[in-house]
Design an enzyme around this catalytic site. Structure first.
Site, short mmCIF file in Angstrom:
data_model
loop_
_atom_site.label_atom_id
_atom_site.label_comp_id
_atom_site.label_asym_id
_atom_site.label_seq_id
_atom_site.Cartn_x
_atom_site.Cartn_y
_atom_site.Cartn_z
N CYS A 55 20.31 12.20 20.36
CA CYS A 55 19.57 10.95 20.21
C CYS A 55 19.54 10.18 21.54
CB CYS A 55 20.20 10.10 19.13
SG CYS A 55 21.85 9.51 19.54
N ALA A 58 22.85 9.14 22.81
CA ALA A 58 23.60 10.24 23.42
C ALA A 58 23.16 10.43 24.87
CB ALA A 58 23.40 11.52 22.63
N ARG A 89 31.20 16.12 27.10
CA ARG A 89 30.59 16.93 28.17
C ARG A 89 31.59 17.33 29.25
NH1 ARG A 89 25.09 17.54 29.89
NH2 ARG A 89 25.37 15.95 31.44
N HIS A 187 18.14 8.77 28.74
CA HIS A 187 18.31 8.94 30.19
C HIS A 187 17.48 7.88 30.91
CE1 HIS A 187 18.59 13.50 29.12
NE2 HIS A 187 19.76 12.91 28.96
S1 SF4 Z 1 24.78 9.18 16.89
FE1 SF4 Z 1 24.61 6.98 16.39
S2 SF4 Z 1 22.99 6.25 17.72
FE2 SF4 Z 1 22.78 8.48 17.68
S3 SF4 Z 1 21.32 8.92 15.99
FE3 SF4 Z 1 23.39 9.00 15.11
S4 SF4 Z 1 23.69 6.90 14.31
FE4 SF4 Z 1 22.00 6.79 15.78
#
Ligand code: SF4
Length: 540
Positions: A55, A58, A89, A187
């Site tokens: 996402c 991330a 990572r 990014h």
């Molecule tokens: S990890 Fe957190 S921010 Fe990323 S899609 Fe899942 S709920 Fe949303």
């Protein structure tokens, strides 16, 4: 068996018609006789498909901001988001000041149901106070997660108030996971924030030494940037800042003084490279320190950029010495790897970068692709003007960058820039397509169904991927190499990294483990049932 149009059609036939039409646009059979092969990329994954993407959060916190060691990175959201992005990572770091490495901490507001109902701003403000009191960091970042965006917490206002209260650099990033179509959006958001709030905050006006450079898009996974810096320092380069592996707020603040920006992972960092050129007049050079030939070429291009005869001569000397050191070490591994094939499906630049290194140890890439790339990563940077922005890409702000009144200083004359552009990849990168062999497959956002089908058809000897798809080939009795975090190993960059990589890949082939794995479908039927006799007429 090779994949041709007919085989590809059969594999895609399992999809409903609309899904098939969409997925077909993301897959190419390489044919160099065609002028350009267009691929669809950076578009939404079809709901229900098992993708390997991450996402936006991330991409922002996990990839770009997370490795900066002397900042505390607060995740405003549920604990799962923070845990998921906590050093997964393997970005290595050594603190410059004792105790100023916070990467090992997972710092989160741990939002609960009541925060979702009543709002989490107060909790975030309290957490910042606590972080300042406990850690006394040089700076703090706050990254938003999905629920924060959904309930409308104003993290920018909280950061502003905290800046005034503590007199520290406290910056907030609206990188809610649902923004954009993948981690690529994150990014971009992180690049924008670093340029707006951090680079240029230092008071240096001049570079501290000759050949001052920044390394952008190098994340020090398994110690990669240390291996590259070992050689760069010997050649006399001064690495001012690395964005962001082993990176430090103190160094990035003064990144504006560099004379050249190196771009390793162009997908995650090309935005800031471009903006630094506009704001400070610092050109960027595409480099690739993965693979022996690519490392030599990058070092030669850097020397050519500075145009110093002595640097050019020393570069050749160092290359010759490094090659003499590693070539004998590579030989036994080449014997194990010769004639094998691989899939190289990784991230946004690595899917391309690693193909050269595989080739150097005798392994051919028969399928490659990226999880979150854009069309230019496949087709080359010249395609960017043809990419039409869609609703998802418009959701990520494009900063309007103008030359800095005080600090803009063109590092090259216009003539010299044009002359160099003919010789080295200055402000440019080639896409993956051009280097792929005819008949090989290029797959964007490959999903788990396609992974299994292409493995069954092409039967590679090894599969290189990320964490989500790594275990699909394992269950099929096939070794896999995680190229997002190197499976507890590395460094793989530079000269000595190439030897580590060859050793690890050879071990994957030589291990007897695979003799003990029998994929379940080889010994058991996938479906079991009984055939019932058709009922006689009149029977109930
Ligand atoms: S990890 Fe957190 S921010 Fe990323 S899609 Fe899942 S709920 Fe949303």
């Amino acid at each position: 068996m090779a994949v041709d149009e007919k085989v590809l059609e059969e594999i895609l036939n399992s999809y409903p018609a609309k899904v098939k039409r969409t997925r077909k646009k993301h897959i190419l059979l390489r044919d160099s006789s065609l002028d350009r092969q267009e691929i669809e990329a950076n578009t939404r994954t079809i709901p229900g498909i098992m993708t390997n993407r991450g996402c936006a959060f991330a991409g922002c916190k996990g990839v770009v901001l997370g490795p900066i060691k002397d900042m505390v990175h607060i995740v405003h959201g549920p604990i799962g988001c923070a845990y998921y992005s906590w050093l997964t990572r393997r970005n290595k770091a050594i603190p410059e000041e004792p105790g100023k490495n916070y990467l090992t901490y997972c710092v989160s507001t741990d939002m609960q149901e009541s925060d979702i109902v009543f709002g989490g701003e107060k909790k975030l403000a309290r957490m910042i106070d606590e972080v300042v009191e406990i850690f006394k960091p040089n700076a703090i970042t706050i990254s938003a997660t999905c629920p924060v965006g959904l309930i409308g917490d104003d993290i920018q206002a909280v950061a502003r108030a905290a800046r005034q209260k503590h007199g520290l650099s406290i910056t907030a990033y609206n990188c809610e996971g649902y923004k954009g179509v993948s981690q690529s959006a994150g990014h971009h958001i992180a690049n924008n924030g670093l340029l707006e709030w951090i680079v240029g905050q230092g008071d240096w006006e001049e570079p501290p030494g000759k050949y001052t450079i920044n390394m952008l898009g190098e994340y020090n996974i398994g110690g990669d940037s240390w291996e590259v810096e070992r050689v760069l320092k010997e050649l006399g380069y001064h690495v001012q800042a690395t964005l962001t592996g082993n990176g430090s707020y103190e160094d990035i603040k003064n990144a504006h003084v560099a004379e050249l920006n190196l771009v390793q992972c162009h997908r995650s960092i090309n935005y800031i490279a471009d903006m630094l050129e506009k704001k400070y007049g610092t050109p960027w050079l595409k480099v690739n320190f993965i693979g022996i030939r690519a490392t030599c070429e990058s070092l030669r291009n850097m020397a050519l950029y500075f145009g110093d005869e002595d640097l050019i001569r020393r570069t050749e000397e160092v290359i010759a010495r490094e090659l003499a050191e590693i070539e004998p070490q590579l030989e036994p591994y080449r014997k194990i790897c010769a004639g094998k094939t691989t899939f190289c499906f990784v991230g946004g630049s690595r899917g391309h970068h690693y193909q050269g290194l595989y080739e150097e140890i005798g392994i051919q890439t028969t399928l490659a692709g990226y999880e979150f790339a854009h069309r230019d990563d496949y087709e080359g940077r010249e395609v960017i003007p043809d990419i039409k922005p869609d609703a998802d890409s418009k959701n990520i702000p494009e900063l309007h960058v103008v030359p800095d009144e005080r600090r803009y200083r063109p590092k090259l004359s216009r003539e010299r820039t044009e002359e160099l552009k003919d010789k080295i990849p200055l402000s440019n990168y080639q896409g993956m397509n051009i280097t792929m062999k005819d008949g090989s497959l290029i797959v964007d956002d490959m999903n788990h169904y396609e992974t299994e089908e292409f493995i069954r058809t092409l039967k590679p000897d090894i599969f290189s991927s990320g964490i989500k798809d790594k275990y699909v080939p394992h269950k099929m009795g096939l070794p896999s190499k995680q190229l997002h975090n190197y499976d507890y190993s590395g460094p793989y960059a530079g000269f000595r990294g190439a030897v580590n990589f060859a050793r690890d890949i050879s071990m994957s082939f030589a291990t007897p483990t695979w003799n003990f794995i029998d994929p379940p479908w080889k010994s058991r039927p996938l479906l079991e049932g009984t055939i019932e006799k058709p009922s006689q007429e009149g029977e109930a």
